[in-house]
Design an enzyme around this catalytic site. Sequence first.
Site: not given
Ligand code: YSA
Length: 222
Positions: A40, A64, A90, A104, A148, A190
């Site tokens: 992140w 997030h 981000r 999100q 998780v 989650a």
């Molecule tokens: C994971 C486990 C949990 O128990 C609860 C939540 C999560 C998600 C975690 N907090 C997270 O942020 N994961 S992630 O970095 O992979 O982002 C989640 C989703 O946000 C991705 O699957 C994607 O659909 C979207 N995303 C991530 N970066 C992005 C983006 N969408 C647009 N632009 C970006 N830069």
Amino acid sequence: MTDIFQSMGFDVFLGPDIETEYYNFDALNIPKDHPARDMWDTFWLKPESQISNLKSQKYLLRTHTSPMQVRYMEHHQPPFSIVVPGRVYRYEATDATHEIQFNQLEGLMIGRDITLAHLKGVMAGFLKKLFGDKKVELRFRPGYFPFVEPGVEVDALLNGRWIEIAGAGMVHPRVLKNVNLNPDEWQGFAFGVGIDRVAMIKYKIDDIRLFYGSDLRFLNQF
Ligand code: YSA
């Protein structure tokens, strides 16, 4: 999306865009110097912009919506199921599927007998309602998030291409302990869905940057 989750029994909550390091990282089992922090890329706020009596905390733009898991569980006893929509930020390079500011939807369901099968059922039910009759293909891949165990990434098929729409998993026992819940008694799943990515699939938009590009020819379609 919140209407659909409400129809499935979830309550809706909102959280702050400006977060502390504690809620965004530490409480989610991502301590300082943990390599997972690199997942992140973070916009940190300058100390002088911080609230004076809370100077000991470092502030940031939440990367997030997961900090709301902790904020909610600190004040509520399970069983519960909630969703939290919100803007996240981000510090990363943009491309067709990555923005520096996006949205999100966090989901959290905690109870006595919740399993990964419930997560799959909820995800499939949500996508079915969102896309109507159209069949949306879903796949779960193993994924790593420190908060998780086990963790998964959820992909959906867009124009013949798999696109990652969510990270998810079973809430880590350490996160439950951080909010004084007994992991032997309570468990749950989650997820964090990328709302913009879901909109891209629903409206067949192949570049996320169009959302914030201010091109009226694009915006007037909606
Ligand atoms: C994971 C486990 C949990 O128990 C609860 C939540 C999560 C998600 C975690 N907090 C997270 O942020 N994961 S992630 O970095 O992979 O982002 C989640 C989703 O946000 C991705 O699957 C994607 O659909 C979207 N995303 C991530 N970066 C992005 C983006 N969408 C647009 N632009 C970006 N830069």
